[in-house]
Design a protein around this motif. Structure first.
Motif: not given
Length: 172
Positions: A54-71, A73-80
């Motif tokens: 294993i020479t490399g690893h990346i992880m994406f997780s579920q995140a949120a972009l809150w606009e007003g009272g609505h979230a 669903s977006v992704a976050a990259l961390a770590p690489l």
């Protein structure tokens, strides 16, 4: 080089990779916490493997972009992470591109990260605040708070406050 989904058999090797690629244990702990969460999507934890190593690893997780009272669903990259002796060989870029492709196929419109301002723009990342995105969860400069569009038009139609998964807040 083989780019593939991480399996349980890879966890120990990925832990070692993360502790070699970063000072301290924060990234390794973050990955463990994200894997343990119900929102974890196995296909968004990706490894690069060469000759069984294993020479490399990346992880994406579920995140949120809150606009007003609505979230949204977006992704976050961390770590690489790439093992130090394998850096500057294009492994990180291949992991980023595969991860973005998988996030797009899962319906995420955007992917966010904190990252080096001269590295990530070559993979489509731009300064998030230039597109009406904010971050109050952590204090970061405009240069490192970045976003990439995964669905056409998302950078212009979505705005608000980005929030990482709560596992990020538990660090430090």
């Amino acid at each position: 080089m083989n780019i593939r989904t991480e399996t349980g058999a890879d966890y120990e090797k990925v832990h070692t990779l993360l502790t070699r690629a970063f000072p301290g244990q924060e990234e390794a702990i973050l990955v463990q916490r994200l894997r343990a969460d119900n929102s974890f999507q196995q296909e968004l934890s990706i490894v690069a493997e060469e000759n069984g190593k294993i020479t490399g690893h990346i992880m994406f997780s579920q995140a949120a972009l809150w606009e007003g009272g609505h979230a949204h669903s977006v992704a976050a990259l961390a770590p690489l992470a790439v093992l130090p002796e394998f850096q500057r060989q294009g492994i990180g870029g291949k992991l980023i591109e595969e991860g973005k492709r998988r996030c797009r196929s899962l319906g995420y419109p955007l992917v966010f990260l904190f990252g080096h301002p001269s590295y990530y723009p070559r993979y489509g990342f731009v300064q998030a605040r230039n597109y009406g995105m904010e971050m109050t969860q952590f204090t970061v400069s405009d240069e490192v708070f970045m976003v990439a569009e995964l669905q056409e038009g998302a950078l212009h139609s979505l705005h608000g406050e980005f929030r990482f998964h709560p596992a990020f807040e538990e660090l430090g």
